[in-house]
Each structure stands twice: as C-alpha cells, then as structure tokens.
Scaffold this motif. Structure first.
Motif: not given
Length: 277
Positions: A87-90, A96-100, A161-169, A184-191
C-alpha cells in the motif's frame, strides 16, 4: 428492495494541489470545508459536474436516527475477506488515504462481491448516530465495475487503533512531504496487515446515498458499522498533520434524509434498541 449503486467515478478525483485555504481538484474547480465561498454549501455551483452536491436528493452523510430505521427485507451478514497487501499512504489534499497497490480482498454486499480499492479518514465523523458526532470516520471504498459501496467505521478518542499503529511512521514521513502543482504527496508503506479491518461485526446500518465530496455522485451503498472503535490522541494528530490547516476538519455537514429508509442488521439485538455506541 435492492439498492442500485450505479455511478461513474474516477477514484481519487485526479490530482490535487494544496494551499493554506484551497485544494485544486478536477476541472480546475476548487472545494473546501467551512463557511467560505468554496465550502460545502457552494460545491454544486463550483463545477457543472458537481451539481448533485447541492441539487441531489440522496446525498451523504446522514444522521442515523432510531425513528428512520426499518426492517431489512433480506438480512445479510456483512462478509469481508481482506488479505495483507502492499500500500501507499497518500495526501490528496483533502484527506489521508491508504491506496492499495494490488488486490486486497472483497466485501459481499447486495449479492455482489466488491473489491476494496482504498481507505481514507474524515475528522470529525461525517455520519452521526442519533445526532452524536464522533472523533473520526474511516471510509473503506469498494468497487465492482461501475458500482461502488463504502463501509464506514466510526471512532472515538481512546486506545490506539491496531490498523493505524502500522502507519504511524509513514504518516510522519507524509507530514514532511509537500504537494506541488497538480500533484499529490505519497509515501510507500510496504505490506499492510488488514486483519483488523475485516473484524466481524454483528450490527450495521445500510442506506443508499452518495459520495461525501465532489462530485457527490449518488447510488452509493453505505454500510455503517454499529461498533464504535477507538484511536489514540497521537494517532488522530498524525492523521491531521499532513493536511493543510483548512482541511484538518474535513467533514461534510449532515444532509437531508428525504424520507430514505435506513436498514439495520443486528444479529444480537432487536431493532427497537436503535443506534448505540
């Protein structure tokens, strides 16, 4: 009565430009929140393709009120099956979006399998339960052909929140990125582990509505989970940080229900108990 969810929409509304007060969206029109000239009360006049924003009769969000709840003719379990996926944070300017980056899974809604495309947040919540607005709302956007369905989760401030925990960085990195003209600004967040998103629920509310941002297309199937979840103050702040100040409160006002029914499926309680937190 089966809900028809026909809309034609380009997810993401193309590319966006962030300034301190406006977001430049498709067709060079701009929209914002609050009481300014580009606020929700004016969206329909900013672009001819957005006329439903102020002229539609089945707009979202709405207040989920006890008196509007009716029996579901064909109760169905909201079955969702999501896998881990890249996924990528956008930061698209207004949320703020998580795009798969690949297939993540499906939700079975109204006898169709819809594929999960992306998730994004609004703060505070857009939908309300018996007039109560919550601290945040997650929209899980699903698609099948030109049919769309959104599963929404309401949040209050509390435990992380468990889901958000993995997105904090990733959110911290995204806050340091800047949107430039028509980008748009985006940051890859891996799996991403999506197990918490598919957590089973026995209660949800369903109605037919619209997108909650321009172009406000109607025919969207909404499923609002009855269980209110929690996120920490730090997580809420991290979701707001990448956005320009004018878009850190990015909730559309409640829209008239215009007599629409809200169906409730609750495998553990009677309808007469109404919405709860």
């Amino acid at each position: 009565m089966e809900i028809s969810a026909r809309i034609i929409l380009a997810l993401g509304l193309a590319s966006l430009f962030v300034s301190s007060t406006t977001v430049a969206a498709a067709a060079d029109a701009v929209f914002g929140y609050g009481n300014g000239p580009n606020g929700p009360q004016h969206w329909g006049s900013l672009n001819p393709q957005w006329r439903l924003c102020n002229g539609g009769g089945r707009q979202s969000p709405i207040n989920i009120a006890k008196e509007n709840i009716t029996d579901r003719p064909k109760p169905e379990t909201l079955a969702r099956d999501y896998a881990d996926a890249k996924a990528t944070l956008v930061n698209n300017g207004y949320n703020i979006m998580v795009r798969y980056d690949e297939g993540v899974g499906t939700a079975f809604i109204e006898e169709k399998n819809y594929s999960l495309q992306q998730v994004h947040w609004h703060m505070p919540s857009e939908h309300t339960l018996n007039g109560e607005r919550y601290d945040a709302e997650l929209h899980m956007v699903h698609k099948k052909d030109n049919f769309y369905a959104v599963v929404a989760i309401l949040y209050k401030i509390g435990h992380p929140d468990t889901f958000l925990n993995q997105l904090m960085d990733g959110l911290e990195k995204l806050a340091k990125e800047k949107c430039s003209d028509n980008q748009e600004a985006s940051v890859p967040v891996g799996v991403i582990d999506n197990k918490s998103l598919r957590r089973s629920t026995k209660k949800y509310y369903r109605y037919e509505g619209s997108l909650t941002a321009p172009p406000c297309n109607e025919g969207v199937i909404w499923s609002i989970l009855g269980k209110v979840r929690e996120m920490s103050p730090a997580q809420a702040a991290a979701l707001r940080a990448p956005l320009a100040e004018a878009y850190r409160n990015n909730s559309r006002p409640i829209q008239p229900s215009n007599g629409r029914s809200v169906w409730m499926v609750d495998e553990g309680k009677n309808k007469e108990d109404g919405p709860d937190a």
